[in-house]
Write an enzyme that holds these catalytic residues in place. Structure first.
Site, PDB file in Angstrom:
ATOM      1  N   TYR A  44       0.730  -1.313  -0.066  1.00  0.00           N
ATOM      2  CA  TYR A  44       0.051  -0.191   0.025  1.00  0.00           C
ATOM      3  C   TYR A  44       0.894   1.119   0.005  1.00  0.00           C
ATOM      4  O   TYR A  44       0.690   2.126  -0.877  1.00  0.00           O
ATOM      5  CB  TYR A  44      -0.939   0.063   1.167  1.00  0.00           C
ATOM      6  CG  TYR A  44      -1.626   1.257   1.200  1.00  0.00           C
ATOM      7  CD1 TYR A  44      -2.613   1.763   0.436  1.00  0.00           C
ATOM      8  CD2 TYR A  44      -1.470   2.331   2.393  1.00  0.00           C
ATOM      9  CE1 TYR A  44      -3.330   3.183   0.616  1.00  0.00           C
ATOM     10  CE2 TYR A  44      -2.047   3.557   2.598  1.00  0.00           C
ATOM     11  CZ  TYR A  44      -2.809   3.699   1.332  1.00  0.00           C
ATOM     12  OH  TYR A  44      -3.482   5.085   1.555  1.00  0.00           O
TER      13      TYR A  44
ATOM     14  N   SER B 220      -2.554  13.912   7.252  1.00  0.00           N
ATOM     15  CA  SER B 220      -3.569  13.305   6.193  1.00  0.00           C
ATOM     16  C   SER B 220      -4.945  13.418   6.654  1.00  0.00           C
ATOM     17  O   SER B 220      -5.175  12.964   7.963  1.00  0.00           O
ATOM     18  CB  SER B 220      -3.234  11.960   5.862  1.00  0.00           C
ATOM     19  OG  SER B 220      -4.107  11.165   4.779  1.00  0.00           O
TER      20      SER B 220
ATOM     21  N   GLN C 113      -4.133  17.968   5.473  1.00  0.00           N
ATOM     22  CA  GLN C 113      -4.429  17.606   3.903  1.00  0.00           C
ATOM     23  C   GLN C 113      -5.973  17.326   4.029  1.00  0.00           C
ATOM     24  O   GLN C 113      -6.566  16.524   4.888  1.00  0.00           O
ATOM     25  CB  GLN C 113      -3.536  16.461   3.555  1.00  0.00           C
ATOM     26  CG  GLN C 113      -3.998  16.037   2.228  1.00  0.00           C
ATOM     27  CD  GLN C 113      -5.005  15.005   2.258  1.00  0.00           C
ATOM     28  OE1 GLN C 113      -5.257  14.307   3.405  1.00  0.00           O
ATOM     29  NE2 GLN C 113      -5.893  14.827   1.361  1.00  0.00           N
TER      30      GLN C 113
ATOM     31  N   ARG D  76      -4.115   1.174  -8.152  1.00  0.00           N
ATOM     32  CA  ARG D  76      -2.992   0.370  -7.609  1.00  0.00           C
ATOM     33  C   ARG D  76      -3.104  -1.119  -7.424  1.00  0.00           C
ATOM     34  O   ARG D  76      -3.992  -1.596  -6.706  1.00  0.00           O
ATOM     35  CB  ARG D  76      -2.754   1.069  -6.266  1.00  0.00           C
ATOM     36  CG  ARG D  76      -2.709   2.538  -6.280  1.00  0.00           C
ATOM     37  CD  ARG D  76      -3.054   3.286  -5.032  1.00  0.00           C
ATOM     38  NE  ARG D  76      -3.323   4.509  -5.408  1.00  0.00           N
ATOM     39  CZ  ARG D  76      -3.548   5.454  -4.090  1.00  0.00           C
ATOM     40  NH1 ARG D  76      -3.674   4.970  -3.037  1.00  0.00           N
ATOM     41  NH2 ARG D  76      -3.791   6.811  -4.476  1.00  0.00           N
TER      42      ARG D  76
ATOM     43  N   HIS E 223       0.794  12.792  -6.661  1.00  0.00           N
ATOM     44  CA  HIS E 223       0.259  11.940  -5.497  1.00  0.00           C
ATOM     45  C   HIS E 223       1.292  10.753  -5.319  1.00  0.00           C
ATOM     46  O   HIS E 223       0.596   9.759  -5.142  1.00  0.00           O
ATOM     47  CB  HIS E 223      -1.265  11.477  -6.036  1.00  0.00           C
ATOM     48  CG  HIS E 223      -2.019  11.223  -4.672  1.00  0.00           C
ATOM     49  ND1 HIS E 223      -3.314  11.720  -4.378  1.00  0.00           N
ATOM     50  CD2 HIS E 223      -1.830  10.261  -3.936  1.00  0.00           C
ATOM     51  CE1 HIS E 223      -3.764  11.315  -3.548  1.00  0.00           C
ATOM     52  NE2 HIS E 223      -3.057  10.210  -3.072  1.00  0.00           N
TER      53      HIS E 223
ATOM     54  N   ASP F 227       6.295  17.894  -4.275  1.00  0.00           N
ATOM     55  CA  ASP F 227       6.521  16.493  -3.828  1.00  0.00           C
ATOM     56  C   ASP F 227       6.727  15.431  -4.552  1.00  0.00           C
ATOM     57  O   ASP F 227       6.511  15.868  -5.890  1.00  0.00           O
ATOM     58  CB  ASP F 227       5.597  16.044  -2.631  1.00  0.00           C
ATOM     59  CG  ASP F 227       4.242  15.991  -3.194  1.00  0.00           C
ATOM     60  OD1 ASP F 227       4.111  15.383  -4.462  1.00  0.00           O
ATOM     61  OD2 ASP F 227       3.145  16.065  -2.466  1.00  0.00           O
TER      62      ASP F 227
ATOM     63  N   VAL G  54      11.597  12.611  -3.855  1.00  0.00           N
ATOM     64  CA  VAL G  54      12.689  13.694  -3.212  1.00  0.00           C
ATOM     65  C   VAL G  54      13.435  12.638  -2.142  1.00  0.00           C
ATOM     66  O   VAL G  54      12.643  12.023  -1.311  1.00  0.00           O
ATOM     67  CB  VAL G  54      12.150  14.673  -2.339  1.00  0.00           C
ATOM     68  CG1 VAL G  54      13.592  15.259  -1.527  1.00  0.00           C
ATOM     69  CG2 VAL G  54      11.679  15.854  -3.560  1.00  0.00           C
ATOM     70  N   ARG G  55      14.619  12.159  -2.506  1.00  0.00           N
ATOM     71  CA  ARG G  55      15.147  11.169  -1.511  1.00  0.00           C
ATOM     72  C   ARG G  55      16.458  11.400  -1.149  1.00  0.00           C
ATOM     73  O   ARG G  55      17.625  10.945  -0.240  1.00  0.00           O
ATOM     74  CB  ARG G  55      15.559   9.666  -2.243  1.00  0.00           C
ATOM     75  CG  ARG G  55      14.169   9.028  -2.862  1.00  0.00           C
ATOM     76  CD  ARG G  55      13.280   8.638  -1.657  1.00  0.00           C
ATOM     77  NE  ARG G  55      12.126   8.017  -1.862  1.00  0.00           N
ATOM     78  CZ  ARG G  55      10.861   8.733  -2.211  1.00  0.00           C
ATOM     79  NH1 ARG G  55      10.904  10.088  -1.812  1.00  0.00           N
ATOM     80  NH2 ARG G  55       9.767   7.928  -2.464  1.00  0.00           N
TER      81      ARG G  55
ATOM     82  N   GLY H 185       7.231  12.184   1.443  1.00  0.00           N
ATOM     83  CA  GLY H 185       6.124  11.297   1.866  1.00  0.00           C
ATOM     84  C   GLY H 185       6.742   9.748   2.282  1.00  0.00           C
ATOM     85  O   GLY H 185       6.809   9.574   3.468  1.00  0.00           O
ATOM     86  N   ARG H 186       6.889   8.931   1.383  1.00  0.00           N
ATOM     87  CA  ARG H 186       7.384   7.799   1.541  1.00  0.00           C
ATOM     88  C   ARG H 186       8.638   7.531   2.458  1.00  0.00           C
ATOM     89  O   ARG H 186       8.549   6.413   3.451  1.00  0.00           O
ATOM     90  CB  ARG H 186       7.596   6.927   0.123  1.00  0.00           C
ATOM     91  CG  ARG H 186       6.277   6.503  -0.572  1.00  0.00           C
ATOM     92  CD  ARG H 186       6.649   5.499  -1.777  1.00  0.00           C
ATOM     93  NE  ARG H 186       5.364   5.451  -2.455  1.00  0.00           N
ATOM     94  CZ  ARG H 186       4.973   5.945  -3.453  1.00  0.00           C
ATOM     95  NH1 ARG H 186       5.552   7.261  -3.790  1.00  0.00           N
ATOM     96  NH2 ARG H 186       3.903   5.871  -4.289  1.00  0.00           N
TER      97      ARG H 186
END
Length: 370
Positions: free
Chosen positions: A27, A109, A130, A167, A257, A288, A291-292, A311-312
């Protein structure tokens, strides 16, 4: 590899995959359909190169900035990601504490597993909320008021999700919020749980609850409901930049997203300049997606972003090491940005210019001139 040996943000993903259930990891990790944009969000950064300047005094580097009137320690903020208690029992609480200790902004969120009131209770910190617009506008009005009362400082309105993207891992896994968790902001409204379906439980929930008729007029409506600044999250074109400004947005988040909605849209870093050019400094533009590294942050700033959201990496580091993991991700990105600035000859954020980077487009134009 022990926690003390983590040397970059991306290393958390593999560790998180080992720790999380397949349903939860998939997910968080998935993009839409072929996941082309998911890969491109990263790969597009790798095609932007530096033009560093030398022999500039970089003995002191200042990364502080101001976001919508709020002073933050760095232009790296936390994007909204849903259901963080699936990653770690402390969920959004841990993320909120990590953001506050790093002196930056957290975006909560709508589909958090902790409520706006609960997150506010962790103590001081600049937090944005958000918002998904539900068909029942009374729910929206109530939620925005609660966020405002709980001290949230801006609304990030997600505009790219009239329906949930496809997804496929979630469909295969029949994704559903684990039974011990609830979408806390909606608990009292009896919309806090989702049913297990033959599809993604979240996709079914969205189809039932989220307003597919959402349009520009609704931003004007939202402005009558709240005095909070509204960031339009999910803009990718000059046309929608112009309309965001016309309809009173306080800022824009260039976002696809996390590549989870429409596959085969460009990477956000590839859309950024078009949006920035159209904005003409009338409102801040954020980014966004993908970005790492601190170098990614520098590239976004050079192309005109006022800041970035991650995010992740927050979810993965949260899964691996809770609040300390999220703190470490923020610290690593901060340290990398500081180094990229020093090695590019930029002592402060305002020293970072368009001339510090070379894009595919620049290379093509340069060749045409030669």
């Amino acid at each position: 590899m022990g926690m003390e040996m983590i040397t970059n943000v991306s290393e958390y993903e593999k560790l998180a995959k080992e720790k999380l259930s397949k349903m939860v990891y998939d997910y968080y990790a998935s993009g839409a359909e072929d996941q082309w944009t998911l890969r491109e969000n990263r790969e597009a950064f790798s095609r932007i190169l530096f033009r560093p300047r030398i022999l500039i005094d970089v003995s002191s580097i200042n990364m502080a900035t101001n976001i919508l009137g709020f002073d933050v320690s760095m232009p790296i903020m936390i994007a909204p990601t849903a259901m963080q208690k699936m990653a770690h029992p402390e969920g959004e609480f841990a993320t909120a504490r990590a953001a506050a200790s790093a002196g930056t902004i957290m975006t909560l969120s709508s589909w958090a597993t902790s409520s706006v009131e609960e997150v506010n209770s962790v103590g001081p910190g600049i937090r944005f909320f958000q918002l998904y617009v539900y068909k029942d506008r009374n729910i929206v009005r109530q939620l925005v008021k609660r966020a405002e009362m709980a001290g949230f400082k801006a609304i990030a309105l997600t505009v790219d999700t009239p329906r949930l993207g496809r997804r496929e891992a979630d469909i295969k896994n029949r994704f559903v919020l684990p039974p011990h968790l609830v979408l806390k902001n909606f608990e009292a409204l009896d919309l806090g749980t989702m049913d297990k379906t033959n599809d993604s439980g979240l996709a079914s929930y969205v189809a039932g609850q989220v307003d597919q008729s959402l349009c520009w007029e609704d931003i004007k409506w939202l402005k009558t409901v709240t005095s909070l600044p509204i960031l339009v999250k999910g803009v990718m074109t000059a046309e929608d930049t112009r309309l965001s400004i016309e309809n009173g947005a306080a800022g824009i988040i260039v976002s696809n997203h996390g590549a989870r909605q429409l596959d085969y849209v460009p990477a956000t870093i590839s859309c950024l300049e078009e949006v920035v050019r159209e904005a003409k400094g009338r409102l801040p533009v954020f980014l966004d997606g993908g970005v790492r590294r601190g170098t990614d942050v520098f590239k976004a700033l050079a192309l005109g972003a006022a800041g970035v959201f991650i995010g992740r990496p927050v979810l993965y580091s949260l899964a691996v090491d809770g609040e300390a993991g999220v703190r470490k991700v923020l610290q690593m990105l901060r340290d990398e940005l500081e180094l990229a600035m020093a090695l590019s000859g930029c002592a402060s954020l305002r020293d970072i210019t368009r001339a510090h980077v070379l894009t595919d487009g620049d290379r093509i134009r340069r060749r045409a001139r030669l």
